[in-house]
Scaffold this active site. Structure first.
Site, PDB file in Angstrom:
ATOM      1  CB  THR A  55       2.689   0.825   6.015  1.00  0.00           C
ATOM      2  OG1 THR A  55       1.922   0.814   4.842  1.00  0.00           O
ATOM      3  CG2 THR A  55       3.901   0.656   5.887  1.00  0.00           C
ATOM      4  CG  PHE A 106       2.459   5.477  -9.021  1.00  0.00           C
ATOM      5  CD1 PHE A 106       1.985   6.163  -7.757  1.00  0.00           C
ATOM      6  CD2 PHE A 106       3.942   5.606  -9.143  1.00  0.00           C
ATOM      7  CE1 PHE A 106       2.886   7.233  -7.162  1.00  0.00           C
ATOM      8  CE2 PHE A 106       4.530   6.613  -8.726  1.00  0.00           C
ATOM      9  CZ  PHE A 106       4.272   7.287  -7.805  1.00  0.00           C
ATOM     10  NE  ARG A 149      -4.521   0.777 -12.481  1.00  0.00           N
ATOM     11  CZ  ARG A 149      -5.123   0.883 -13.602  1.00  0.00           C
ATOM     12  NH1 ARG A 149      -6.384   1.347 -13.961  1.00  0.00           N
ATOM     13  NH2 ARG A 149      -4.216   0.519 -14.620  1.00  0.00           N
ATOM     14  CD  GLU A 150      -5.429  -5.078  -4.170  1.00  0.00           C
ATOM     15  OE1 GLU A 150      -6.220  -5.837  -4.099  1.00  0.00           O
ATOM     16  OE2 GLU A 150      -5.054  -4.656  -3.180  1.00  0.00           O
ATOM     17  N   GLY A 158     -20.104   5.793  -7.855  1.00  0.00           N
ATOM     18  CA  GLY A 158     -20.514   4.505  -7.519  1.00  0.00           C
ATOM     19  C   GLY A 158     -20.935   4.352  -5.990  1.00  0.00           C
ATOM     20  N   GLY A 185     -12.874   1.744  -2.003  1.00  0.00           N
ATOM     21  CA  GLY A 185     -12.444   0.817  -0.997  1.00  0.00           C
ATOM     22  C   GLY A 185     -10.808   0.339  -1.231  1.00  0.00           C
ATOM     23  CB  CYS A 243      -4.098   1.748  -1.657  1.00  0.00           C
ATOM     24  SG  CYS A 243      -2.888   0.280  -1.846  1.00  0.00           S
TER      25      CYS A 243
HETATM   26  C1  UDX Z   1      -4.863   2.326  -5.835  1.00  0.00           C
HETATM   27  C2  UDX Z   1      -4.249   3.345  -6.775  1.00  0.00           C
HETATM   28  O1  UDX Z   1      -5.038   3.400  -7.915  1.00  0.00           O
HETATM   29  C3  UDX Z   1      -2.812   2.904  -7.033  1.00  0.00           C
HETATM   30  O2  UDX Z   1      -1.995   3.667  -7.903  1.00  0.00           O
HETATM   31  C4  UDX Z   1      -2.154   2.510  -5.814  1.00  0.00           C
HETATM   32  O3  UDX Z   1      -0.656   2.131  -5.960  1.00  0.00           O
HETATM   33  C5  UDX Z   1      -2.890   1.644  -4.955  1.00  0.00           C
HETATM   34  O4  UDX Z   1      -4.098   1.880  -4.661  1.00  0.00           O
HETATM   35  P1  UDX Z   1      -6.220   0.013  -6.147  1.00  0.00           P
HETATM   36  O5  UDX Z   1      -6.310   0.192  -4.603  1.00  0.00           O
HETATM   37  O6  UDX Z   1      -5.784  -1.404  -6.450  1.00  0.00           O
HETATM   38  O7  UDX Z   1      -5.017   0.884  -6.484  1.00  0.00           O
HETATM   39  O8  UDX Z   1      -7.531   0.287  -6.755  1.00  0.00           O
HETATM   40  P2  UDX Z   1      -7.960   1.323  -7.860  1.00  0.00           P
HETATM   41  O9  UDX Z   1      -8.336   0.883  -9.181  1.00  0.00           O
HETATM   42  O10 UDX Z   1      -7.567   2.536  -7.686  1.00  0.00           O
HETATM   43  O11 UDX Z   1      -9.751   1.482  -7.168  1.00  0.00           O
HETATM   44  C6  UDX Z   1      -9.645   1.940  -5.634  1.00  0.00           C
HETATM   45  C7  UDX Z   1     -11.072   1.873  -5.520  1.00  0.00           C
HETATM   46  O12 UDX Z   1     -11.813   3.334  -5.903  1.00  0.00           O
HETATM   47  C8  UDX Z   1     -12.228   0.742  -5.902  1.00  0.00           C
HETATM   48  O13 UDX Z   1     -12.995   0.580  -4.912  1.00  0.00           O
HETATM   49  C9  UDX Z   1     -12.717   1.249  -7.038  1.00  0.00           C
HETATM   50  O14 UDX Z   1     -14.029   0.590  -7.198  1.00  0.00           O
HETATM   51  C10 UDX Z   1     -12.819   2.481  -6.910  1.00  0.00           C
HETATM   52  N1  UDX Z   1     -13.282   3.616  -7.871  1.00  0.00           N
HETATM   53  C11 UDX Z   1     -12.309   3.517  -8.756  1.00  0.00           C
HETATM   54  C12 UDX Z   1     -14.411   4.317  -8.262  1.00  0.00           C
HETATM   55  O15 UDX Z   1     -15.175   4.134  -7.245  1.00  0.00           O
HETATM   56  N2  UDX Z   1     -14.300   5.201  -9.189  1.00  0.00           N
HETATM   57  C13 UDX Z   1     -13.360   5.265  -9.999  1.00  0.00           C
HETATM   58  O16 UDX Z   1     -13.508   5.900 -11.074  1.00  0.00           O
HETATM   59  C14 UDX Z   1     -12.196   4.454  -9.984  1.00  0.00           C
END
Ligand code: UDX
Length: 460
Positions: A74, A140, A142-143, A261, A265, A268
């Site tokens: 999507t 929910f 995460r990658e 940080g 990115g 999602c």
């Molecule tokens: C996210 C959601 O966590 C998940 O529940 C949903 O199904 C899909 O989107 P994802 O995109 O795989 O998962 O990554 P995530 O671990 O959430 O991290 C997203 C971004 O946030 C990354 O760039 C990560 O580096 C950043 N991040 C995460 C931070 O900068 N600080 C944090 O404390 C956590």
């Protein structure tokens, strides 16, 4: 009985995975996993050609299945809304193959009201009203930890507007909710803090659709919040790590997703925030809080660029080692990666870059300037560099041999966008070290034979 969805084959169901991308199907049929995802190769090997088959025949898959999960993309439109054309097209195709009661389940992240639309589309294409239900079952995971997130979820949300469809979805997840999966000898090992058995939350389809968008928006907000606090810490000389500990131990707040940080990115958060903003507006609510979350996220990269300038003064011609290109650790995904956006900005400024990423180099090559060098280790990236930048939180980057790193660098400067090191430890190893929301630290110096504490640089 056949079910059609991702990892549910490890729960004992028969799964047909349908895609119209032949290259992807052929790769999967021969056991190739097209993405870097822990445990996926083992599970594929365990179930391929047994519980799990692959096909491009949607009609056959729908006829053979009782539950049909829609997990198509999507992507955002130019206006930031979710483009639902793939969902619509697959709903239309499903309607022609309905041959008995089916539950059609949205797995893709979609705006509220999508289940209503999917129902309308299927009815318009002549399916009988009582031959199907549409439900929402948001994901929910995460990658990088997708398999364990799926098998050990905090909760399972089932958005079903009829008892019949709720019961089919409850049966699908029964091996998790009744705990039987976790008794198996071949169960994928539990991660820390697993909730066993997970809670099943049954809601209306609309509530489930909102739960998905609201969860992602809240997590992104938590990250932007701590990034904003980190900026204040930098101005006043406080330490964001200590602040995180102080607020994260409040059980109402919690410590997770409070790591400052270079911004979030991935495929999602950026997309889902824009889509949630757009759907809220359509429903008559201006969700300005989300604009601010996105603005802080964008600003975080600009602040990091300023930090690199502070450390190096001018950028043209500077050689930089870069650790990390993926949008986060544990994945080869570079979609909306803040690391890639920063590297692009630094290349534009005339920097020479040698980058290392344990998994994302191949994908990065396709989008980055050909003048970039891709190397095979963190130490090669540091070799002869004016500074080393840490842009992705890969675990291996937090355990580098600091003395070896120091020898490799032309100038011992580390600019850490993920706070992987303690500033005093870095100073003790002779580095000038910049991080997020903490004072920069200078190498220990010896005055008249005595070692002085690390000198801190207040503004960075
Ligand atoms: C996210 C959601 O966590 C998940 O529940 C949903 O199904 C899909 O989107 P994802 O995109 O795989 O998962 O990554 P995530 O671990 O959430 O991290 C997203 C971004 O946030 C990354 O760039 C990560 O580096 C950043 N991040 C995460 C931070 O900068 N600080 C944090 O404390 C956590």
């Amino acid at each position: 009985m056949r079910w059609w969805v991702r990892v549910t084959w490890d729960l004992g169901h028969d799964v047909i995975l349908v895609d119209n991308d032949q290259a992807k199907l052929n790769a999967l049929k021969t056991g190739d996993v097209p993405i870097h995802e822990k445990f996926l190769p083992e599970l594929l090997l365990r179930h391929r050609d047994r519980k799990l088959t692959f096909s491009d025949d949607l009609n056959h898959a729908v006829r053979a299945s009782k539950a049909i999960f829609i997990a198509v993309g999507t992507p955002p439109t130019e206006q930031g809304e979710a483009d639902l054309s793939y969902v619509e097209s697959v709903a239309r195709s499903i309607s022609g193959a309905i041959n008995g009661y089916k539950v059609i389940i949205e797995k893709s992240t979609v705006p509220v009201y999508t289940s209503d639309w999917v129902r309308k589309i299927i009815l318009r294409n002549a399916a009988a009203p009582d031959s199907f239900d549409v439900a929402s079952n948001p994901e929910f995971l995460r990658e990088g930890t997708a398999v364990t997130d799926f098998l050990y979820p905090d909760r399972i949300v089932v958005g079903a507007d009829s008892g019949r469809s709720a019961s089919v979805l409850s049966q699908i997840y029964a091996p998790l909710t009744d705990g039987s999966y976790y008794q198996r000898n071949d169960a994928i090992p539990a991660p820390d803090r697993a909730h066993i058995p997970p809670q099943l939350i049954v809601t209306s389809a609309k509530s489930a659709e909102l739960i998905k968008h609201a969860s992602n928006a809240f997590l992104a907000m938590k990250i932007s919040f701590i990034n904003a606090v980190a900026s204040i810490c930098e101005s006043v000389g406080a330490n964001v790590q200590q602040v995180c500990q102080g607020i994260g131990t409040d059980s109402r707040i919690g410590p997770r997703f409070l790591n400052p940080g270079i911004g979030y990115g991935g495929s999602c958060f950026p997309k889902d925030l824009m889509a949630f903003r757009a759907v809220a507006r359509e429903c008559g609510y201006e969700f300005r809080l989300l604009d601010e979350v996105m603005r802080i996220n964008e600003e975080q990269r600009q602040r990091f660029l300023r930090k690199v300038r502070t450390a190096l003064w001018t950028l043209r011609g500077k050689r930089l080692g870069v650790l990390g290109l993926a949008f986060k650790g544990g994945t080869d995904d570079i979609r909306e990666s803040p690391a890639i956006l920063l590297v692009q900005a630094l290349l534009q400024e005339g920097c020479q870059i040698a980058a290392y990423d344990p998994a994302a180099a191949e994908r990065s090559r396709a989008v980055l300037n050909s003048s970039m060098e891709f190397v095979n280790s963190p130490y090669e990236a540091a070799n002869g560099a004016d500074a080393l930048l840490i842009l992705t939180e890969w675990e291996e980057f937090a355990a580098l041999d600091l003395d070896r790193l120091h020898k490799q660098l032309k100038y011992p400067i580390v600019i850490d966008g993920r706070n992987l090191y303690d500033p005093d430890v870095m100073a003790g190893h002779g580095f000038t070290y910049y991080s997020i929301g903490r004072e920069a630290a200078m190498p220990l110096t010896t005055v008249n034979g005595a070692v002085t504490p690390a000198r801190k640089i207040r503004k960075s």
